[in-house]
Scaffold this motif. Structure first.
Motif, PDB file in Angstrom:
ATOM      1  N   THR A 172      -3.279  16.940  -6.957  1.00 49.27           N
ATOM      2  CA  THR A 172      -3.964  15.648  -6.770  1.00 49.27           C
ATOM      3  C   THR A 172      -3.039  14.558  -6.243  1.00 49.27           C
ATOM      4  O   THR A 172      -3.478  13.433  -6.026  1.00 49.27           O
ATOM      5  CB  THR A 172      -4.576  15.179  -8.102  1.00 49.27           C
ATOM      6  OG1 THR A 172      -3.529  15.010  -9.082  1.00 49.27           O
ATOM      7  CG2 THR A 172      -5.591  16.188  -8.617  1.00 49.27           C
ATOM      8  N   MET A 173      -1.777  14.897  -6.003  1.00 48.85           N
ATOM      9  CA  MET A 173      -0.768  13.915  -5.620  1.00 48.85           C
ATOM     10  C   MET A 173      -1.165  13.112  -4.371  1.00 48.85           C
ATOM     11  O   MET A 173      -0.976  11.892  -4.309  1.00 48.85           O
ATOM     12  CB  MET A 173       0.570  14.617  -5.386  1.00 48.85           C
ATOM     13  CG  MET A 173       1.715  13.704  -4.974  1.00 48.85           C
ATOM     14  SD  MET A 173       2.219  12.583  -6.288  1.00 48.85           S
ATOM     15  CE  MET A 173       2.909  13.756  -7.471  1.00 48.85           C
ATOM     16  N   THR A 174      -1.730  13.768  -3.380  1.00 50.10           N
ATOM     17  CA  THR A 174      -2.004  13.092  -2.105  1.00 50.10           C
ATOM     18  C   THR A 174      -3.417  12.503  -2.007  1.00 50.10           C
ATOM     19  O   THR A 174      -3.737  11.868  -0.994  1.00 50.10           O
ATOM     20  CB  THR A 174      -1.813  14.072  -0.929  1.00 50.10           C
ATOM     21  OG1 THR A 174      -2.694  15.191  -1.102  1.00 50.10           O
ATOM     22  CG2 THR A 174      -0.369  14.563  -0.864  1.00 50.10           C
ATOM     23  N   ILE A 175      -4.233  12.688  -3.016  1.00 56.13           N
ATOM     24  CA  ILE A 175      -5.611  12.202  -2.931  1.00 56.13           C
ATOM     25  C   ILE A 175      -5.690  10.676  -2.898  1.00 56.13           C
ATOM     26  O   ILE A 175      -6.328  10.107  -1.989  1.00 56.13           O
ATOM     27  CB  ILE A 175      -6.478  12.767  -4.075  1.00 56.13           C
ATOM     28  CG1 ILE A 175      -6.665  14.279  -3.893  1.00 56.13           C
ATOM     29  CG2 ILE A 175      -7.833  12.078  -4.125  1.00 56.13           C
ATOM     30  CD1 ILE A 175      -7.470  14.935  -4.994  1.00 56.13           C
ATOM     31  N   PRO A 176      -5.076   9.938  -3.850  1.00 56.38           N
ATOM     32  CA  PRO A 176      -5.213   8.466  -3.812  1.00 56.38           C
ATOM     33  C   PRO A 176      -4.683   7.825  -2.535  1.00 56.38           C
ATOM     34  O   PRO A 176      -5.392   7.016  -1.914  1.00 56.38           O
ATOM     35  CB  PRO A 176      -4.435   8.016  -5.056  1.00 56.38           C
ATOM     36  CG  PRO A 176      -4.457   9.191  -5.969  1.00 56.38           C
ATOM     37  CD  PRO A 176      -4.383  10.383  -5.074  1.00 56.38           C
ATOM     38  N   PRO A 177      -3.452   8.157  -2.089  1.00 61.60           N
ATOM     39  CA  PRO A 177      -2.984   7.485  -0.863  1.00 61.60           C
ATOM     40  C   PRO A 177      -3.770   7.897   0.362  1.00 61.60           C
ATOM     41  O   PRO A 177      -3.990   7.090   1.270  1.00 61.60           O
ATOM     42  CB  PRO A 177      -1.516   7.920  -0.759  1.00 61.60           C
ATOM     43  CG  PRO A 177      -1.439   9.197  -1.514  1.00 61.60           C
ATOM     44  CD  PRO A 177      -2.411   9.046  -2.647  1.00 61.60           C
ATOM     45  N   GLY A 178      -4.223   9.149   0.418  1.00 62.50           N
ATOM     46  CA  GLY A 178      -5.035   9.582   1.551  1.00 62.50           C
ATOM     47  C   GLY A 178      -6.378   8.887   1.579  1.00 62.50           C
ATOM     48  O   GLY A 178      -6.863   8.473   2.637  1.00 62.50           O
ATOM     49  N   LEU A 179      -6.996   8.738   0.421  1.00 63.99           N
ATOM     50  CA  LEU A 179      -8.280   8.038   0.320  1.00 63.99           C
ATOM     51  C   LEU A 179      -8.129   6.585   0.752  1.00 63.99           C
ATOM     52  O   LEU A 179      -8.932   6.066   1.534  1.00 63.99           O
ATOM     53  CB  LEU A 179      -8.793   8.135  -1.119  1.00 63.99           C
ATOM     54  CG  LEU A 179     -10.209   7.625  -1.414  1.00 63.99           C
ATOM     55  CD1 LEU A 179     -10.801   8.364  -2.607  1.00 63.99           C
ATOM     56  CD2 LEU A 179     -10.210   6.125  -1.705  1.00 63.99           C
ATOM     57  N   GLY A 180      -7.089   5.922   0.242  1.00 62.55           N
ATOM     58  CA  GLY A 180      -6.876   4.522   0.595  1.00 62.55           C
ATOM     59  C   GLY A 180      -6.574   4.331   2.066  1.00 62.55           C
ATOM     60  O   GLY A 180      -7.108   3.419   2.715  1.00 62.55           O
ATOM     61  N   TYR A 181      -5.741   5.203   2.626  1.00 65.33           N
ATOM     62  CA  TYR A 181      -5.361   5.078   4.029  1.00 65.33           C
ATOM     63  C   TYR A 181      -6.552   5.274   4.954  1.00 65.33           C
ATOM     64  O   TYR A 181      -6.777   4.495   5.890  1.00 65.33           O
ATOM     65  CB  TYR A 181      -4.281   6.114   4.350  1.00 65.33           C
ATOM     66  CG  TYR A 181      -3.860   6.177   5.798  1.00 65.33           C
ATOM     67  CD1 TYR A 181      -3.353   5.058   6.443  1.00 65.33           C
ATOM     68  CD2 TYR A 181      -3.959   7.364   6.519  1.00 65.33           C
ATOM     69  CE1 TYR A 181      -2.957   5.115   7.770  1.00 65.33           C
ATOM     70  CE2 TYR A 181      -3.567   7.436   7.843  1.00 65.33           C
ATOM     71  CZ  TYR A 181      -3.061   6.304   8.465  1.00 65.33           C
ATOM     72  OH  TYR A 181      -2.674   6.379   9.785  1.00 65.33           O
ATOM     73  N   SER A 182      -7.339   6.318   4.714  1.00 67.82           N
ATOM     74  CA  SER A 182      -8.483   6.583   5.588  1.00 67.82           C
ATOM     75  C   SER A 182      -9.516   5.472   5.499  1.00 67.82           C
ATOM     76  O   SER A 182     -10.166   5.133   6.490  1.00 67.82           O
ATOM     77  CB  SER A 182      -9.121   7.930   5.225  1.00 67.82           C
ATOM     78  OG  SER A 182      -9.556   7.941   3.876  1.00 67.82           O
ATOM     79  N   SER A 183      -9.656   4.895   4.308  1.00 65.68           N
ATOM     80  CA  SER A 183     -10.568   3.764   4.162  1.00 65.68           C
ATOM     81  C   SER A 183     -10.067   2.565   4.959  1.00 65.68           C
ATOM     82  O   SER A 183     -10.837   1.886   5.639  1.00 65.68           O
ATOM     83  CB  SER A 183     -10.707   3.394   2.684  1.00 65.68           C
ATOM     84  OG  SER A 183     -11.554   2.285   2.516  1.00 65.68           O
ATOM     85  N   ILE A 184      -8.769   2.316   4.896  1.00 64.90           N
ATOM     86  CA  ILE A 184      -8.169   1.205   5.654  1.00 64.90           C
ATOM     87  C   ILE A 184      -8.380   1.383   7.153  1.00 64.90           C
ATOM     88  O   ILE A 184      -8.674   0.423   7.888  1.00 64.90           O
ATOM     89  CB  ILE A 184      -6.659   1.096   5.335  1.00 64.90           C
ATOM     90  CG1 ILE A 184      -6.448   0.462   3.973  1.00 64.90           C
ATOM     91  CG2 ILE A 184      -5.925   0.305   6.407  1.00 64.90           C
ATOM     92  CD1 ILE A 184      -6.798  -1.012   3.900  1.00 64.90           C
ATOM     93  N   LEU A 185      -8.260   2.608   7.648  1.00 62.60           N
ATOM     94  CA  LEU A 185      -8.456   2.854   9.075  1.00 62.60           C
ATOM     95  C   LEU A 185      -9.859   2.454   9.515  1.00 62.60           C
ATOM     96  O   LEU A 185     -10.056   1.828  10.560  1.00 62.60           O
ATOM     97  CB  LEU A 185      -8.228   4.336   9.391  1.00 62.60           C
ATOM     98  CG  LEU A 185      -6.823   4.889   9.178  1.00 62.60           C
ATOM     99  CD1 LEU A 185      -6.759   6.344   9.618  1.00 62.60           C
ATOM    100  CD2 LEU A 185      -5.789   4.070   9.907  1.00 62.60           C
ATOM    101  N   THR A 186     -10.852   2.831   8.726  1.00 64.53           N
ATOM    102  CA  THR A 186     -12.236   2.495   9.073  1.00 64.53           C
ATOM    103  C   THR A 186     -12.480   0.998   8.945  1.00 64.53           C
ATOM    104  O   THR A 186     -13.181   0.390   9.764  1.00 64.53           O
ATOM    105  CB  THR A 186     -13.200   3.269   8.163  1.00 64.53           C
ATOM    106  OG1 THR A 186     -12.880   4.670   8.212  1.00 64.53           O
ATOM    107  CG2 THR A 186     -14.637   3.079   8.602  1.00 64.53           C
TER     108      THR A 186
END
Length: 573
Positions: free
Chosen positions: A430-444
């Protein structure tokens, strides 16, 4: 795992990026763009329409055509992303067949260099020649490049990869621009989120599909099978992308080709492509093929930045129609959104690269085990992209979501920074889930904020600004992190090994092997194994600290964005 120690464009995070980065940005200050319409200023907090975009009249074309075009653009995004990673499993086989092991990296590097360097040009060019013409050109370029790659000549394969990269970069940026021509802002985030998922699927599946096809049918067919897919994309766009009269996507109307060519900023374009290719090459090969202290590296950097300076001067003071409207960078939303993407991209691509190195060198995981632990990242970025799009379509808001997404990203990267060898199995997955979720949301979110900030006539050229920041951010981020990692690893490893091993020659040999291979810590003499693992731990922690710092800066930059109206019709009314 030797390649992990010297990241270059072959390992660029765009090979595993969560998705197509939104790029439609522009100026939000009316004085800057010379328009008096209040539609593009910051919104009144209470002035948000609850209307939804469900009717044909809300789109630029009938929905049936919109869906076909958008599906084709999704396929284009998938192909462009797939081609960044598809060769990762083929390089050794191709180079061995052609007896060209020493030139192996150029097969992948050629695609990524051309993709990054030419991508910023397509916005302005499509304003002049039209979206359809440029999309068809890029589809043709992609198909031709893939076809050329099926030859037995290393030079021709490199040329083919370069041509494919031009097409792939164009399909990605033009796809983002074209969706903004046909989809209203209120629904735009959802479509971009789906595009991000397609891009992520392409990047994630490239290596697997490339290996499977190569094993069953030969490596040449990996390239040949992409040709008909690119042709299908081009045909679908040719038949269905019929923009209405007055759309900025039609390009310059009522003038001949000679008049259009006169509007092209050839000088600025040449300076931009040359400078970006130089910067990317320095970032990619620096510390690996080219030593940081060498004259070659210094001259390459100096010439590249001189060309970049010349480009800035030409765009601001010489060119009547700049390929990139740099004066828009004086706008608050444009600048903050660009910097947000730049710094977030640096940080995210760094941890995507160095987490596997940590797992391999410190914890002894295999490549398969590393891959399994990165799979949840895809689900995180998919949920973030699509979730942000749904939220904005429903509420017409994005600023608070940007702040929340930033906190989620910060939590994720600081969690990565505190990683230890005793991390639980659950935390590994689960290590990469929070930063990946936040980053992809920021892109949109940044996509929507930038489109909403300006009239439609500016969205294409300013999209190119965003792609320039993202392309340089991904490569520079991994390269800077690599320099930090290598410096810490070398100094701590040298100190520890010389304290343990009394024979200078033996110590030197151990250090050399440890620096070249992340897996050496598991086969080295038992006396030094822990010292090597500890040194790798320190080096990775340095890279993770860089990740935390850049994402923090990106979060602070995002706070300067303004809330703008997300219109429910393509005419923004």
């Amino acid at each position: 795992m030797t390649g992990h120690l010297h990241p270059n464009t072959l390992n660029d995070a765009s090979t595993g990026t969560p998705g197509v980065v939104a790029g439609e940005l522009a100026a939000e200050e009316q004085s800057l763009i010379g328009h008096e319409s209040s539609s593009y200023g910051a919104t009144n907090p209470d002035d948000v329409s609850g209307a939804d975009a469900d009717d044909d009249k809300d789109f630029a074309m009938p929905k049936s055509q919109v869906y076909i075009v958008v599906s084709s653009l999704f396929m284009a995004a998938y192909l462009a992303a797939l081609d960044t990673t598809v060769v990762t499993t083929l390089l050794t086989e191709i180079a061995s067949d052609l007896n060209a092991i020493s030139s192996i990296s150029w097969i992948a590097t050629a695609y990524l260099l051309s993709c990054s360097a030419f991508q910023p040009l397509f916005g302005k060019l499509s304003d002049i020649f039209g979206r359809k013409a440029l999309l068809l050109l890029c589809s043709f370029s992609f198909a031709i490049g893939c076809f050329i790659c099926s030859t037995d000549s290393l030079i021709m394969i490199i040329v083919g990869r370069f041509i494919t990269g031009i097409g792939g970069g164009g399909l990605t940026s033009l796809g983002t621009i074209t969706m903004s021509d046909i989809v209203p802002l209120r629904s735009r985030g959802l479509y971009q989120g789906l595009a991000n998922v397609c891009f992520g699927l392409g990047a994630a599946s490239g290596g697997v599909l490339g290996g499977f096809v190569a094993d069953k049918f030969g490596w040449k067919n990996v390239f040949l099978l992409q040709v008909p897919l690119a042709v299908i994309v081009g045909v679908a766009i040719y038949l269905n992308l019929n923009l209405p009269e007055g759309s900025p996507g039609l390009g310059a109307q009522g003038v001949d080709i000679k008049s259009k060519l006169k509007r092209v900023d050839f000088l600025g374009s040449s300076l931009l492509v040359s400078s970006l290719m130089g910067i990317m090459a320095a970032a990619s090969f620096g510390g690996n093929e080219i030593a940081y202290s060498s004259a070659t590296f210094v001259i390459l950097c100096a010439v590249s930045f001189a060309l970049l300076g010349g480009f800035v001067y030409v765009e601001l003071y010489v060119s009547p129609e700049p390929v990139l409207p740099l004066e828009l960078m004086a706008d608050r939303t444009v600048l903050s959104s660009s910097l947000t993407n730049w710094f977030y991209t640096m940080g995210v691509f760094t941890y995507l690269f160095y987490i596997p190195i940590y797992y391999t060198s410190v914890m002894g995981f295999t490549a398969t085990q590393n891959g399994l632990r990165l799979i949840p990242n895809f689900f995180g970025v998919s949920f973030g992209s699509v979730g942000a799009g749904i939220y904005m379509k429903t509420t017409g808001r994005y600023y608070k979501l940007a702040v929340l997404s930033g906190f989620v990203s910060l939590y994720g990267v600081f969690r990565i920074y505190t990683i230890t060898p005793s991390i639980s199995l659950l935390d590994q997955f689960t290590m990469t889930i929070p930063p990946g979720l936040g980053y992809s949301s920021i892109l949109t979110i940044t996509l929507l904020s930038l489109i909403a900030a300006v009239p439609a006539k500016y969205q294409a050229s300013t999209t190119s600004i965003q792609y320039t920041f993202r392309a340089t951010g991904s490569t520079l981020g991994v390269s800077i992190a690599s320099a930090i990692f290598q410096s810490i690893l070398k100094s701590t490893l040298t100190s520890r090994i010389y304290q343990i091993v009394s024979d200078p020659n033996e110590a030197k040999e151990i250090i050399s092997k440890a620096l070249e291979n992340a897996q050496y810590s598991h086969v080295a003499p038992k006396l030094v194994q822990q010292a090597i693992r500890d040194s790798y731990n320190d080096g990775c922690k340095g890279a993770f600290a860089f990740t935390a710092a850049t994402v923090t800066i990106g979060f602070l930059c995002s706070l300067f964005m303004r809330e703008h109206v997300l219109h429910t019709s393509i005419n923004r009314d």
